[in-house]
Design a protein around this motif. Structure first.
Motif, PDB file in Angstrom:
ATOM      1  N   ALA A 264       2.992  15.409 -11.845  1.00  0.00           N
ATOM      2  CA  ALA A 264       3.036  15.760 -10.425  1.00  0.00           C
ATOM      3  C   ALA A 264       3.197  17.260 -10.247  1.00  0.00           C
ATOM      4  N   GLY A 265       4.009  17.871 -11.102  1.00  0.00           N
ATOM      5  CA  GLY A 265       4.183  19.318 -11.041  1.00  0.00           C
ATOM      6  C   GLY A 265       2.902  20.064 -11.315  1.00  0.00           C
TER       7      GLY A 265
ATOM      8  N   GLY B  55      10.810  -1.303  -1.535  1.00  0.00           N
ATOM      9  CA  GLY B  55      10.362   0.082  -1.613  1.00  0.00           C
ATOM     10  C   GLY B  55       8.864   0.234  -1.401  1.00  0.00           C
ATOM     11  N   VAL B  56       8.091  -0.753  -1.860  1.00  0.00           N
ATOM     12  CA  VAL B  56       6.631  -0.718  -1.659  1.00  0.00           C
ATOM     13  C   VAL B  56       6.303  -0.658  -0.170  1.00  0.00           C
ATOM     14  N   LEU B  57       7.101  -1.350   0.637  1.00  0.00           N
ATOM     15  CA  LEU B  57       6.865  -1.351   2.080  1.00  0.00           C
ATOM     16  C   LEU B  57       7.309  -0.047   2.740  1.00  0.00           C
ATOM     17  N   LEU B  58       8.118   0.734   2.006  1.00  0.00           N
ATOM     18  CA  LEU B  58       8.697   1.946   2.594  1.00  0.00           C
ATOM     19  C   LEU B  58       8.219   3.219   1.895  1.00  0.00           C
ATOM     20  N   VAL B  59       7.106   3.136   1.154  1.00  0.00           N
ATOM     21  CA  VAL B  59       6.623   4.305   0.410  1.00  0.00           C
ATOM     22  C   VAL B  59       6.376   5.489   1.344  1.00  0.00           C
ATOM     23  N   GLU B  60       5.741   5.251   2.471  1.00  0.00           N
ATOM     24  CA  GLU B  60       5.433   6.346   3.407  1.00  0.00           C
ATOM     25  C   GLU B  60       6.713   6.984   3.940  1.00  0.00           C
ATOM     26  N   GLN B  61       7.700   6.164   4.268  1.00  0.00           N
ATOM     27  CA  GLN B  61       8.961   6.696   4.785  1.00  0.00           C
ATOM     28  C   GLN B  61       9.709   7.480   3.702  1.00  0.00           C
ATOM     29  N   LEU B  62       9.715   6.948   2.470  1.00  0.00           N
ATOM     30  CA  LEU B  62      10.364   7.655   1.358  1.00  0.00           C
ATOM     31  C   LEU B  62       9.690   9.001   1.122  1.00  0.00           C
ATOM     32  N   ALA B  63       8.352   8.985   1.167  1.00  0.00           N
ATOM     33  CA  ALA B  63       7.596  10.226   0.959  1.00  0.00           C
ATOM     34  C   ALA B  63       7.908  11.239   2.061  1.00  0.00           C
ATOM     35  N   ALA B  64       8.016  10.754   3.299  1.00  0.00           N
ATOM     36  CA  ALA B  64       8.297  11.655   4.427  1.00  0.00           C
ATOM     37  C   ALA B  64       9.676  12.304   4.276  1.00  0.00           C
ATOM     38  N   VAL B  65      10.675  11.515   3.879  1.00  0.00           N
ATOM     39  CA  VAL B  65      12.023  12.066   3.697  1.00  0.00           C
ATOM     40  C   VAL B  65      12.042  13.024   2.518  1.00  0.00           C
ATOM     41  N   ALA B  66      11.389  12.637   1.410  1.00  0.00           N
ATOM     42  CA  ALA B  66      11.369  13.480   0.211  1.00  0.00           C
ATOM     43  C   ALA B  66      10.679  14.812   0.478  1.00  0.00           C
ATOM     44  N   THR B  67       9.685  14.806   1.355  1.00  0.00           N
ATOM     45  CA  THR B  67       8.972  16.039   1.696  1.00  0.00           C
ATOM     46  C   THR B  67       9.903  17.067   2.330  1.00  0.00           C
ATOM     47  N   LEU B  68      10.930  16.591   3.019  1.00  0.00           N
ATOM     48  CA  LEU B  68      11.873  17.497   3.676  1.00  0.00           C
ATOM     49  C   LEU B  68      12.863  18.134   2.697  1.00  0.00           C
ATOM     50  N   THR B  69      12.932  17.595   1.474  1.00  0.00           N
ATOM     51  CA  THR B  69      13.982  18.015   0.545  1.00  0.00           C
ATOM     52  C   THR B  69      13.550  19.101  -0.433  1.00  0.00           C
ATOM     53  N   ALA B  70      12.239  19.321  -0.609  1.00  0.00           N
ATOM     54  CA  ALA B  70      11.775  20.294  -1.610  1.00  0.00           C
ATOM     55  C   ALA B  70      10.326  20.654  -1.341  1.00  0.00           C
ATOM     56  N   GLN B  71       9.859  21.718  -2.005  1.00  0.00           N
ATOM     57  CA  GLN B  71       8.470  22.147  -1.889  1.00  0.00           C
ATOM     58  C   GLN B  71       7.609  21.580  -3.014  1.00  0.00           C
TER      59      GLN B  71
ATOM     60  N   GLY C 244       6.957  17.371  -7.905  1.00  0.00           N
ATOM     61  CA  GLY C 244       7.802  16.760  -8.924  1.00  0.00           C
ATOM     62  C   GLY C 244       9.247  16.639  -8.466  1.00  0.00           C
ATOM     63  N   GLN C 245       9.768  17.686  -7.835  1.00  0.00           N
ATOM     64  CA  GLN C 245      11.144  17.648  -7.326  1.00  0.00           C
ATOM     65  C   GLN C 245      11.275  16.624  -6.208  1.00  0.00           C
ATOM     66  N   ARG C 246      10.248  16.513  -5.381  1.00  0.00           N
ATOM     67  CA  ARG C 246      10.285  15.517  -4.303  1.00  0.00           C
ATOM     68  C   ARG C 246      10.366  14.100  -4.869  1.00  0.00           C
ATOM     69  N   ILE C 247       9.600  13.828  -5.932  1.00  0.00           N
ATOM     70  CA  ILE C 247       9.646  12.501  -6.563  1.00  0.00           C
ATOM     71  C   ILE C 247      11.041  12.235  -7.123  1.00  0.00           C
ATOM     72  N   ALA C 248      11.622  13.238  -7.786  1.00  0.00           N
ATOM     73  CA  ALA C 248      12.973  13.096  -8.336  1.00  0.00           C
ATOM     74  C   ALA C 248      13.984  12.834  -7.219  1.00  0.00           C
ATOM     75  N   ASN C 249      13.843  13.530  -6.102  1.00  0.00           N
ATOM     76  CA  ASN C 249      14.771  13.332  -4.974  1.00  0.00           C
ATOM     77  C   ASN C 249      14.593  11.950  -4.346  1.00  0.00           C
ATOM     78  N   ALA C 250      13.340  11.486  -4.267  1.00  0.00           N
ATOM     79  CA  ALA C 250      13.090  10.137  -3.748  1.00  0.00           C
ATOM     80  C   ALA C 250      13.721   9.087  -4.664  1.00  0.00           C
ATOM     81  N   HIS C 251      13.688   9.346  -5.960  1.00  0.00           N
ATOM     82  CA  HIS C 251      14.305   8.441  -6.941  1.00  0.00           C
ATOM     83  C   HIS C 251      15.806   8.321  -6.680  1.00  0.00           C
ATOM     84  N   VAL C 252      16.470   9.459  -6.463  1.00  0.00           N
ATOM     85  CA  VAL C 252      17.909   9.454  -6.181  1.00  0.00           C
ATOM     86  C   VAL C 252      18.186   8.706  -4.878  1.00  0.00           C
ATOM     87  N   LEU C 253      17.457   9.061  -3.822  1.00  0.00           N
ATOM     88  CA  LEU C 253      17.668   8.454  -2.506  1.00  0.00           C
ATOM     89  C   LEU C 253      17.502   6.937  -2.572  1.00  0.00           C
TER      90      LEU C 253
END
Length: 349
Positions: free
Chosen positions: A228-229, A282-298, A301-310
């Motif tokens: 991803a990076g 989580g499959v039903l919430l992929v778009e929502q997870l992606a939207a939240v993760a987008t706010l956490t990093a640029q 790869g970091q966004r995926i890691a943050n989504a994993h934690v969340l």
């Protein structure tokens, strides 16, 4: 150690070779690509095995005792499962240690469930490490570990040096994979193929199968974050693969329950059921997870890691209040074997 041929490497190599032959994309040196990806994966998986083995020898017994002491309080059990997984760098190792303790009646089955939830949280720490791009300094860790091992006189010092070497090999393997995969960024057919994993079910399946193949969800997340990076995997595809890795990681713990007591089997079933149910949600919430993760990093790869934690923290905290009810349900669903009941009656008699 037996190295598994990762499905992702086969997929990338086959696609690159086919597209090169058809003249539809920039030319890629298939041999260099294969050697880079396979060499990096070999170092990575060897490092994972080396690291896990050394950590288990140095810390495994200590953390098994910690799990036994703290299991009675669900919040303490959640914390000990998280801490043990961060230190041992493997949720599978922690849960297998727990299953062993449950099998030996050192930890009651119902008290084991919060520890399993904590292990799911702890496994997200390695995702953050991979996303911090510390792989640049991997040769320093390997060199320091080798010098320490050569000069160390005690077995404990040599084991700690092995931990450093294993960590260095894990990071160095990821660095090699990322470098080898760089030419694929300009290969439209491969990018198109990987974008199909944005379909949550396809990504889920790919993540589960690949994680079972390499037998490590941390390894799977490291590869996903590295790709991803490099721009090869999009955020939705990375999240879908992460959800699949949550299912695939249950394979080791299910194998560990074979031939063990009914309580140990129940613990393994809970791990699978929780990860499977949460991944399907989580499959039903992929778009929502992606939207939240987008706010956490640029960085993707970091966004995926943050989504994993969340995702893992939220899932564990939502289920934690209901662990006793779930334990009773599993006890009714999987009652004791008849021979176990007869043995218990004999003991009481």
């Amino acid at each position: 150690m037996s190295l598994r041929f990762p499905l992702l490497a086969l997929l990338l190599l086959a696609t690159a070779t086919g597209a090169q032959a058809q003249g539809k994309a920039p030319e890629i040196d298939s041999v260099a690509l294969a050697m880079g990806i396979l060499g990096g994966l070999a170092l990575f998986l060897y490092g994972v095995d080396l690291l896990a083995g050394a950590l288990k020898q140095t810390q495994g017994g200590r953390f098994q005792k910690l799990l036994e002491r703290t299991s009675a309080n669900r919040f303490a059990a959640l914390g000990s499962g998280t801490a043990a997984t961060v230190v041992l760098d493997s949720s599978s190792v922690v849960i297998i240690l727990l299953i062993t303790a449950v099998d030996a009646a050192l930890v009651p089955f119902g008290h084991a469930l919060p520890v399993i939830l904590g292990a799911n949280i702890g496994t997200t720490f390695s995702s953050q490490v991979f996303a911090w791009n510390v792989d640049t300094y991997a040769p320093v860790l390997i060199a320091a570990g080798l010098i320490w091992k050569a000069l160390g006189k005690s077995d404990g010092a040599k084991l700690r040096a092995t931990i450093l070497i294993g960590l260095g090999l894990v990071l160095f393997g990821l660095n090699i994979i990322g470098t080898a995969a760089e030419p694929l960024q300009e290969h439209p057919e491969i990018l198109q193929l990987l974008r199909r994993l944005e379909n949550p079910l396809l990504g889920l399946l790919a993540g589960a199968v690949a994680t079972i193949a390499i037998q490590s969800s941390s390894a799977m997340m490291g590869i996903v974050i590295t790709l991803a990076g490099g721009g090869l995997i999009t955020l939705p595809a990375g999240i879908a693969i992460m959800l699949g890795a949550e299912i695939g990681t249950c394979a080791d713990t299910l194998v560990a329950t074979i031939g063990r007591s009914r309580n140990a089997v129940r613990a393994g079933i809970f791990h699978l059921a929780f990860n499977l149910a949460s991944a399907l949600v989580g499959v039903l919430l992929v778009e929502q997870l992606a939207a939240v993760a987008t706010l956490t990093a640029q960085d993707t790869g970091q966004r995926i890691a943050n989504a994993h934690v969340l995702f893992n923290v939220a899932g564990a905290l939502l289920v934690l209040p209901f662990v006793r009810m779930l334990a009773r349900g599993l006890e009714r669903l999987l009652p004791e074997r008849e021979e176990s009941r007869e043995a218990a009656r004999s003991d009481h008699a």
